[in-house]
Write a protein that holds these residues in place. Structure first.
Motif, mmCIF file in Angstrom:
data_model
loop_
_atom_site.group_PDB
_atom_site.id
_atom_site.type_symbol
_atom_site.label_atom_id
_atom_site.label_comp_id
_atom_site.label_asym_id
_atom_site.label_seq_id
_atom_site.Cartn_x
_atom_site.Cartn_y
_atom_site.Cartn_z
ATOM 1 N N MET A 229 0.805 -1.209 0.000
ATOM 2 C CA MET A 229 0.000 0.000 0.000
ATOM 3 C C MET A 229 0.847 1.272 0.000
ATOM 4 O O MET A 229 0.397 2.321 -0.468
ATOM 5 C CB MET A 229 -0.946 0.012 1.205
ATOM 6 C CG MET A 229 -2.188 -0.828 1.010
ATOM 7 S SD MET A 229 -3.163 -0.231 -0.384
ATOM 8 C CE MET A 229 -4.598 -1.306 -0.287
ATOM 9 N N TRP A 232 1.137 2.387 -3.446
ATOM 10 C CA TRP A 232 -0.069 3.096 -3.899
ATOM 11 C C TRP A 232 -0.012 4.568 -3.499
ATOM 12 O O TRP A 232 -0.290 5.459 -4.297
ATOM 13 C CB TRP A 232 -1.303 2.425 -3.289
ATOM 14 C CG TRP A 232 -2.598 3.052 -3.714
ATOM 15 C CD1 TRP A 232 -3.046 4.316 -3.437
ATOM 16 C CD2 TRP A 232 -3.600 2.460 -4.534
ATOM 17 N NE1 TRP A 232 -4.274 4.534 -4.011
ATOM 18 C CE2 TRP A 232 -4.632 3.412 -4.690
ATOM 19 C CE3 TRP A 232 -3.744 1.205 -5.125
ATOM 20 C CZ2 TRP A 232 -5.787 3.150 -5.423
ATOM 21 C CZ3 TRP A 232 -4.886 0.941 -5.858
ATOM 22 C CH2 TRP A 232 -5.896 1.909 -5.997
ATOM 23 N N SER A 236 0.177 7.882 -5.961
ATOM 24 C CA SER A 236 -0.823 8.945 -5.914
ATOM 25 C C SER A 236 -0.169 10.312 -5.748
ATOM 26 O O SER A 236 -0.560 11.287 -6.404
ATOM 27 C CB SER A 236 -1.806 8.697 -4.761
ATOM 28 O OG SER A 236 -2.447 7.450 -4.899
ATOM 29 N N SER A 260 -4.821 9.756 -6.492
ATOM 30 C CA SER A 260 -5.332 8.492 -5.967
ATOM 31 C C SER A 260 -6.515 7.994 -6.788
ATOM 32 O O SER A 260 -6.600 6.817 -7.139
ATOM 33 C CB SER A 260 -5.748 8.665 -4.498
ATOM 34 O OG SER A 260 -6.325 7.475 -3.998
ATOM 35 N N PHE A 263 -5.302 6.968 -10.270
ATOM 36 C CA PHE A 263 -4.540 5.724 -10.201
ATOM 37 C C PHE A 263 -5.474 4.526 -10.068
ATOM 38 O O PHE A 263 -5.274 3.481 -10.712
ATOM 39 C CB PHE A 263 -3.572 5.782 -9.019
ATOM 40 C CG PHE A 263 -2.634 4.615 -8.947
ATOM 41 C CD1 PHE A 263 -1.803 4.328 -10.009
ATOM 42 C CD2 PHE A 263 -2.585 3.818 -7.823
ATOM 43 C CE1 PHE A 263 -0.926 3.257 -9.951
ATOM 44 C CE2 PHE A 263 -1.725 2.742 -7.757
ATOM 45 C CZ PHE A 263 -0.876 2.461 -8.821
ATOM 46 N N ARG A 264 -6.510 4.667 -9.258
ATOM 47 C CA ARG A 264 -7.471 3.579 -9.102
ATOM 48 C C ARG A 264 -8.214 3.327 -10.416
ATOM 49 O O ARG A 264 -8.477 2.177 -10.780
ATOM 50 C CB ARG A 264 -8.458 3.899 -7.986
ATOM 51 C CG ARG A 264 -9.543 2.844 -7.803
ATOM 52 C CD ARG A 264 -8.958 1.493 -7.464
ATOM 53 N NE ARG A 264 -9.931 0.423 -7.633
ATOM 54 C CZ ARG A 264 -9.683 -0.871 -7.416
ATOM 55 N NH1 ARG A 264 -8.484 -1.247 -7.022
ATOM 56 N NH2 ARG A 264 -10.612 -1.772 -7.598
ATOM 57 N N VAL A 267 -5.974 1.343 -12.714
ATOM 58 C CA VAL A 267 -5.931 -0.063 -12.315
ATOM 59 C C VAL A 267 -7.212 -0.776 -12.733
ATOM 60 O O VAL A 267 -7.188 -1.909 -13.233
ATOM 61 C CB VAL A 267 -5.714 -0.179 -10.793
ATOM 62 C CG1 VAL A 267 -5.886 -1.620 -10.331
ATOM 63 C CG2 VAL A 267 -4.330 0.332 -10.414
ATOM 64 N N LYS A 281 -0.502 -6.222 -8.158
ATOM 65 C CA LYS A 281 0.679 -5.574 -7.588
ATOM 66 C C LYS A 281 1.716 -5.275 -8.662
ATOM 67 O O LYS A 281 2.398 -4.241 -8.613
ATOM 68 C CB LYS A 281 1.293 -6.461 -6.495
ATOM 69 C CG LYS A 281 0.380 -6.723 -5.311
ATOM 70 C CD LYS A 281 -0.039 -5.436 -4.617
ATOM 71 C CE LYS A 281 -0.931 -5.711 -3.419
ATOM 72 N NZ LYS A 281 -1.404 -4.468 -2.772
ATOM 73 N N THR A 284 0.502 -2.239 -10.436
ATOM 74 C CA THR A 284 0.751 -1.082 -9.587
ATOM 75 C C THR A 284 2.199 -0.628 -9.685
ATOM 76 O O THR A 284 2.484 0.563 -9.834
ATOM 77 C CB THR A 284 0.400 -1.421 -8.129
ATOM 78 O OG1 THR A 284 -0.966 -1.821 -8.038
ATOM 79 C CG2 THR A 284 0.639 -0.226 -7.227
#
Length: 309
Positions: A229, A232, A236, A260, A263-264, A267, A281, A284
């Motif tokens: 995380m 992540w 962001s 954020s 980025f989500r 994904v 992962k 990411t």
């Protein structure tokens, strides 16, 4: 539309994680690995309290407080025991894995039967809409999902505004100055160690708050949910800086939230194209690599100013 709304909700929730990473990574220039453990700590504390019937608001705040204590522990190891900041975070993150298992009593705590902030939002949405479905730009949207999205946006906006207001205070300004030049602040008589401890507590408090909300939205807390995380959060922050093109406090906070969410969405699009969820992962990491390398790569093609003759 359901996939889009779900991605937006998770992106907004994890924006709290990104704001926490912003504090440690940009303000204090510390790669704080505690993030991977504190997000799970916030989720596990909130989940256990919710299962026992505690009010969701108090359970969420308790999760955030747990993360703040974890961050303060990292700060104490770094400042009082003179352990490298990276190693301090790794030590606390490693210890938190066992702590989280002890708190939950098992590796996974389901919340399907518990009353959560998400269930509050779903009931509110259905009550306001007078049904289970509303139409947005011609698309049918579940009223419950729309309400949760609005609450996530409101919660994140309040958190960002609170962070902005705090770092404009005397204490917040001193913490920012500590990250810029600790020796100068120490020469002016400020308590550098206190500022670092408080800063890491604030950072991980935001991270754990995001974990508590994420567990309530997903309907479970899991001991493995924090793995990677911190990447992540870094992605962001970096994407947000690329979007805003500035390091000013207000725009950096806004950019981090936008980063954020974006980025989500990236994904979600990657998974929508049929990529294996087990590669999440890896995806990411590739996005973070691109965010780190692309700005420098593009700078090579910018025209250089010519010197006056």
């Amino acid at each position: 539309m359901t996939l889009l709304i779900g991605s937006l909700i998770i992106g907004l929730i994890l924006a709290l994680l990104a704001l926490g990473v912003l504090v440690s990574f940009r303000i204090f220039s510390m790669p704080d690995i505690t993030t991977d453990g504190s997000i799970t700590l916030g989720a596990s504390i909130a989940a256990v309290l919710l299962v026992k019937g505690v009010n969701p608001v108090f359970a969420t705040m308790a999760g955030a407080l747990g993360g703040a204590l974890a961050g303060a522990t990292t700060g104490i190891l770094h400042t009082k025991f003179k352990i490298n900041s990276l190693l301090s975070g790794i030590l606390v993150m490693t210890a938190l894995y066992s702590v989280n298992l002890h708190i939950m009593g098992r590796s996974n705590v389901p919340l399907m039967q518990a009353t959560t902030l998400a269930s509050y939002g779903e009931r509110l949405g259905e009550w306001l809409a007078g049904g289970k479905t509303i139409h947005v730009l011609g698309w049918p949207v579940a009223a419950a999902d729309a309400a949760v999205l609005f609450l996530a946006l409101l919660f994140t906006a309040v958190a960002g505004a609170t962070m902005f207001a705090f770092f404009r205070t005397q204490l917040g300004t001193a913490m920012r100055a500590t990250g810029d030049n600790a020796q100068m602040i120490r020469a002016l008589g400020a308590n550098v160690e206190r500022n670092i401890i408080l800063g890491l507590a604030l950072s991980n408090g935001f991270v754990a708050l995001g974990g508590a909300l994420l567990a309530q939205y997903q309907g479970f807390a899991d001991a493995q949910m924090g793995i990677g995380m911190v990447v992540w959060g870094l992605a962001s922050v970096i994407i947000g800086e690329a979007l805003t093109g500035t390091r000013s406090l207000g725009l950096t906070i806004v950019g981090t939230i936008m980063g954020s969410v974006l980025f989500r969405l990236l994904v979600a699009i990657a998974l929508r194209w049929g990529l294996n969820p087990n590669d999440l992962k890896l995806i990411t990491a590739l996005f973070v690599f691109a965010a780190l390398v692309l700005p420098g790569f593009l700078d090579r093609f910018k025209p250089r100013p010519t010197s006056a003759t």
